[in-house]
Design an enzyme around this catalytic site. Sequence first.
Site, PDB file in Angstrom:
ATOM      1  N   LYS A   1      34.196  36.229  30.782  1.00  0.00           N
ATOM      2  CA  LYS A   1      35.335  36.028  31.672  1.00  0.00           C
ATOM      3  C   LYS A   1      36.055  34.731  31.287  1.00  0.00           C
ATOM      4  O   LYS A   1      35.414  33.720  30.949  1.00  0.00           O
ATOM      5  CB  LYS A   1      34.832  35.970  33.120  1.00  0.00           C
ATOM      6  CG  LYS A   1      35.910  35.908  34.192  1.00  0.00           C
ATOM      7  CD  LYS A   1      35.236  35.942  35.566  1.00  0.00           C
ATOM      8  CE  LYS A   1      36.235  35.863  36.706  1.00  0.00           C
ATOM      9  NZ  LYS A   1      35.550  35.906  38.030  1.00  0.00           N
ATOM     10  N   SER A  43      37.164  39.114  41.238  1.00  0.00           N
ATOM     11  CA  SER A  43      38.090  38.584  40.245  1.00  0.00           C
ATOM     12  C   SER A  43      37.669  38.846  38.796  1.00  0.00           C
ATOM     13  O   SER A  43      38.446  38.607  37.867  1.00  0.00           O
ATOM     14  CB  SER A  43      38.249  37.066  40.441  1.00  0.00           C
ATOM     15  OG  SER A  43      37.014  36.376  40.230  1.00  0.00           O
ATOM     16  N   SER A  51      33.047  38.798  43.456  1.00  0.00           N
ATOM     17  CA  SER A  51      33.816  38.891  42.218  1.00  0.00           C
ATOM     18  C   SER A  51      33.050  39.468  41.037  1.00  0.00           C
ATOM     19  O   SER A  51      33.641  39.755  40.002  1.00  0.00           O
ATOM     20  CB  SER A  51      34.386  37.528  41.844  1.00  0.00           C
ATOM     21  OG  SER A  51      35.452  37.199  42.699  1.00  0.00           O
TER      22      SER A  51
END
Length: 534
Positions: free
Chosen positions: A116, A197, A221
Amino acid sequence: MDRRDFVRIGVAAGAAVGASSASAAATAAPKAAALDNLLEAGVREQDAAMAAGKTSSHKLVTRYLARIAAFDKAGPKLNSVIELNPDALAIARERDRERSAGKLRGPLHGIPVLLKDNIATGDKMSTSAGSLALDGVRATRDAFIVERLREAGAVIIGKTNLSEWANMRSTHSVSGWSGRGGQTRNPHALDRNTSGSSSGSGAAIAASLATLAVGTETDGSIVSPSSSCGIVGLKPTLGLVSRSGIIPIAHSQDTAGPMTRSVADAALMLAAMTGVDSDDAVTKESQGKVADYAAALRLDGLRGKRIGVARNFFGGSTAIDAIVEQELAVLREQGAILVDVKVPNTDKYNESEVEVLLHEFKPDLAAYLAGYAPHAPIKNMADVIAFNEKNAAREMPYFGQEHLIASEKKEGLEAKAYREALANNHRYSREEGIDKIMREEKLDALVAPTGGLAWLTDYINGDHYGMSFSSPAAVAGYPHITVPAGFARGLPVGISFVGGAYGEATLIGMAYAYEQASKRRRAPAFPGSVNIKA
């Protein structure tokens, strides 16, 4: 205001955006049947193929890069990968040379991994949290978990898109969108949201664009995009893996974790990520508590386990409830003892969670920038806000920065409001929450639907919220693993297992036994949309 407005996303459908273009993209996509079985395979299968000389790390990376080009940048244009590592092939060649010389670094030797884009890498890639304010800014060194992955032999092939600032920017955000990366699409229905997210990590792993990915979670997330994209997501106990070098929201809840296509891969990746970090004091608490997660992968992992069915997290969707009720029967068939329970006091930390996150975000961000990007043009929260205002056309075309502004206004971490809110969170999520119900009912774990179905991406109204099982474990800092449980109306449904602190091995055992008995995951076909009446 509900805490879900900040850090994760929920369940219901909203107004469609771009459905016609999504359909056209799907039509132009390579057929899903073209998926290479080796790219869909897990760590152990790929490692065995490399050991037998049937493939190499260089060949694996080459094939994943070609798949990214075909599915992420063309065809359905998932837009899940925000940047590729220009050194990936060279690193893979080096891992192959090491293997030929009989030097294996660890269990992930030569395995392609995506990170990420809020996880620092001291290489040629940016670390931006999706913000144009950090576009082109390279971290001075690797995050601790990246060091651990490299030590285990992993090949970092790129970074994934995310909800900008890990979805801590606006009260009306659109998950999976960032100023730097644009909008990530759900591979199971291109007009629907991935949740966030860790949006890009979820979509990329579902679409087999890498073997493994790392996500991060403050509240939902990891588990929410994993559920929405039909993969496995594991949020560890706070402190089991280091937070150093990860662009933060809040140190009291932030953690990285595996996002994978199988429980086995999540276990192997978690084992590679753990370790005591001198720069993250909370990791010292994990000493003596790290288990053999690979050994936990047992087909009898559910036998004799007493599991509380968290009934106060059902009721968000009749379609999802029906799927999960069917899967509870699988748990019973595998020897689990199910008890209907209600997780207590979950309504008592809605506001205090938000208070804590807003207080911690500002100082935690400043500390990251000083430690990992001192050369960045922004130094603190005020600089981010000013950058966004100056570049509003690019950074704020769909939603604002209400949370950044609210965080900037908060007092320091010595403020009474912060200390009381943090104490409240821990009291009601831990000792009078998960700990209480597990102790009173003598439970090994809690189970419930992870969350809702992927909603239509909506730039007018933002994300569409609903019931989610993420907050109790997130606020408590306890482990949570979600596993594919089937499909409702053509969209993935996840089932969650939550336990007490450092209970990862037990949860992995249960999740693995369930996964192997049910085998509900399936590769996406990249449709432009789905018939919700089906």
